[in-house]
Scaffold this motif. Structure first.
Motif, PDB file in Angstrom:
ATOM      1  N   ALA A 145       0.835  -1.209   0.000  1.00 13.46           N
ATOM      2  CA  ALA A 145       0.000   0.000   0.000  1.00 13.46           C
ATOM      3  C   ALA A 145       0.866   1.254   0.000  1.00 13.46           C
ATOM      4  N   ARG A 146       1.954   1.237   0.789  1.00  9.07           N
ATOM      5  CA  ARG A 146       2.862   2.392   0.779  1.00  9.07           C
ATOM      6  C   ARG A 146       3.497   2.560  -0.593  1.00  9.07           C
ATOM      7  N   LYS A 147       3.871   1.459  -1.228  1.00  9.67           N
ATOM      8  CA  LYS A 147       4.467   1.520  -2.566  1.00  9.67           C
ATOM      9  C   LYS A 147       3.457   2.087  -3.562  1.00  9.67           C
TER      10      LYS A 147
ATOM     11  N   LYS B  10       1.530   6.545  -6.906  1.00 12.93           N
ATOM     12  CA  LYS B  10       0.502   7.521  -7.287  1.00 12.93           C
ATOM     13  C   LYS B  10       1.023   8.945  -7.130  1.00 12.93           C
ATOM     14  N   LEU B  11       1.800   9.169  -6.086  1.00 10.80           N
ATOM     15  CA  LEU B  11       2.371  10.492  -5.868  1.00 10.80           C
ATOM     16  C   LEU B  11       3.345  10.840  -6.997  1.00 10.80           C
ATOM     17  N   ILE B  12       4.184   9.904  -7.366  1.00  8.53           N
ATOM     18  CA  ILE B  12       5.126  10.127  -8.477  1.00  8.53           C
ATOM     19  C   ILE B  12       4.357  10.389  -9.766  1.00  8.53           C
ATOM     20  N   LEU B  13       3.308   9.620 -10.008  1.00  5.07           N
ATOM     21  CA  LEU B  13       2.494   9.809 -11.210  1.00  5.07           C
ATOM     22  C   LEU B  13       1.838  11.197 -11.204  1.00  5.07           C
ATOM     23  N   ALA B  14       1.360  11.637 -10.063  1.00  5.51           N
ATOM     24  CA  ALA B  14       0.742  12.965  -9.980  1.00  5.51           C
ATOM     25  C   ALA B  14       1.776  14.048 -10.291  1.00  5.51           C
ATOM     26  N   PHE B  15       2.979  13.919  -9.757  1.00  7.26           N
ATOM     27  CA  PHE B  15       4.029  14.893 -10.056  1.00  7.26           C
ATOM     28  C   PHE B  15       4.397  14.876 -11.530  1.00  7.26           C
ATOM     29  N   MET B  16       4.427  13.688 -12.143  1.00  7.30           N
ATOM     30  CA  MET B  16       4.737  13.608 -13.573  1.00  7.30           C
ATOM     31  C   MET B  16       3.649  14.294 -14.397  1.00  7.30           C
TER      32      MET B  16
END
Length: 108
Positions: free
Chosen positions: A70-72, A77-83
């Motif tokens: 879940a943390r991964k 998702k956070l990395i995808l949002a920043f991208m």
């Protein structure tokens, strides 16, 4: 006649004692069977306890793995949002440079 009564009384007493001995023997047999069943059930309970300990360990390990997953996923998702934000920023900058106020002043 008194001797006959005594003989009958002795015979009745002997028969009663023999029935009592048979009852005691049957009771001992039942007791031994019950003791063996109880021993088997105790072994089963110990085995079940060990299985529960193993299961508990497996559940704890699985819970840790699920939490890590879940943390991964959250970090992905956070990395995808920043991208996506970076891509939108690049599109905005390209659009601003192509169609922004400086491009209209260049044409005049």
């Amino acid at each position: 006649k008194k001797a006959a009564n005594i003989d009958k009384l002795q015979d009745d007493s002997i028969a009663s004692l023999q029935r009592s001995i048979a009852t005691v023997s049957a009771t001992e047999d039942i007791s031994n069977e019950s003791q063996e069943k109880l021993r088997q059930q105790r072994e089963q309970l110990f085995a079940i306890g060990e299985d529960l300990d193993t299961l508990s360990g497996n559940i704890k390990r699985a819970q840790k793995e699920v939490n890590a997953f879940a943390r991964k996923m959250a970090s992905d998702k956070l990395i995808l949002a920043f991208m996506v934000l970076l891509l939108l920023g690049c599109v905005f900058l390209i659009g601003y440079n192509l169609f922004g106020p400086s491009s209209s002043s260049d044409t005049s």
